[in-house]
Design a protein around this motif. Structure first.
Motif: not given
Length: 365
Positions: A92-118
């Motif tokens: 869980g920690i690896a996923y929440a702080f993986s480079g891709y989701i952290v770097a996409q904080a400027i694209h909230q739509m992408i973050v929302y998809h990544i967050a819900l998918f698990p």
């Protein structure tokens, strides 16, 4: 600004079909990236005060999704791969702080998809044998679709489609081997389709008006050469262990160590680092891929994501570009969101295996 117009309008009981502030005015709710109908975005209207939405509210909603992502991966890996709590927390920690989701904080739509998918993936898998879970998967999938990023929608749906195929083949082989039947039963296949049917039904409130607007979009005429913008190079593979090999940048293109391997925005589009230890344990889990269900599938999806993200540096992307929908988007490196999901789940499995091995060695001595 979009969130402000959406939240303040909804707080007044108005659905903002029109945006008078961009150009000479343009459709608003029909723009899929506005994500007006996404429940977490609609909830921001509760925080409007005197006709004003503080940007801090949006920031906290984005941060909330990082927590959702971490807990979702914890839950998914623990329940689906049946690993211990500490290994699931690690995933869980690896996923929440993986480079891709952290770097996409400027694209909230992408973050929302990544967050819900698990959570979507968990209920989708459980739904193979349960109508209740299949329906819940559909509701969550519809909510994820409304988050406002069509490319993420396509890639995660693609993941689910391949997962369904894997499950069908796995069950057919198992049933044939055990003599239970000559193949897979009918109802599990129906339950595999239920989440997508429900999800698309919910998504229709956004999809239908967006389709009318899409005809005016430049994406309607995107070329293969245009689509390659935002591909991984072979050198980017090194950033799985050296994340700042090519420098870094912020949204304005300025940084103390300027990004030098292409245009500045590639620094966040190619942020594929998940951590050295998660990567190590993911590889360890994938090596003996045959010993636990879904491990081989997740390992294959992680590899496919990398090969796809390479764009014209490998032949896989060209094949996909010939398919409908895949030829509507640029930035092949965004397929690495599937790599992050698959590899972080495997990281939990790998750590769990390592802990079991260590416990066994201690017990033997």
């Amino acid at each position: 600004p979009f969130r402000t117009l959406a939240a303040t309008s909804l707080a007044e009981g108005v659905i903002p079909h029109w945006d008078p502030y961009v150009f000479a005015g343009m459709p608003f709710t029909a723009d899929i990236q506005v994500a007006f109908w996404y429940p977490f975005n609609m909830a921001q209207s509760l925080f409007v005060s005197d006709g004003y939405l503080s940007p801090v509210v949006m920031e906290w909603f984005i941060l909330l999704h990082y927590a959702i992502a971490g807990f979702g991966m914890y839950w998914f890996s623990k329940k689906i791969f049946e690993i211990d709590d500490w290994s699931a927390i690690f995933a869980g920690i690896a996923y929440a702080f993986s480079g891709y989701i952290v770097a996409q904080a400027i694209h909230q739509m992408i973050v929302y998809h990544i967050a819900l998918f698990p959570f979507v993936a968990y209920f989708f898998i459980r739904g193979f044998d349960s109508w209740k879970h299949a329906i819940i998967a559909g509701l969550l999938l519809g909510m994820m679709y409304l988050a406002g990023h069509p490319q993420s929608t396509l890639y995660f749906t693609f993941f689910l489609a391949l997962l369904a195929v894997y499950e069908i083949v796995y069950r057919a082989r198992h049933n044939t081997r055990t003599g239970e039947s000559n193949g897979i039963e009918f109802w599990p296949i129906v339950r595999m389709a239920i989440p997508v049917i429900i999800g698309l039904g919910i998504f229709a409130i956004q999809f239908l008006p967006s389709q009318e607007l899409a005809g005016l979009s430049r994406r309607d005429t995107i070329t293969y050469a245009n689509s390659l913008d935002g591909s991984l190079s072979w050198g980017h593979i090194l950033t799985l262990v050296l994340p700042r090999l090519f420098g870094l940048t912020n949204g304005a293109g300025d940084a103390q160590v300027p990004y030098w391997n292409g245009t500045y925005y590639l620094s966040w589009e190619t942020a594929i680092y998940i951590g050295v230890f998660p990567l190590f344990f993911a590889i360890m889990a994938a090596l003996p891929a045959g010993k636990k269900k879904y491990v081989s599938f997740f390992a294959g999806m992680a590899l496919l994501a990398i090969l796809f993200a390479l764009g014209d540096h490998f032949f896989i992307y060209r094949l996909f570009f010939m398919l409908p929908l895949f030829n509507k988007f640029r930035t092949p490196a965004r397929m690495m969101m599937l790599f992050s999901f698959a590899s972080c789940a495997l990281a939990g499995v790998g750590l769990a295996d390592a802990l079991k091995f260590t416990e066994k060695k201690w017990a033997d001595t």
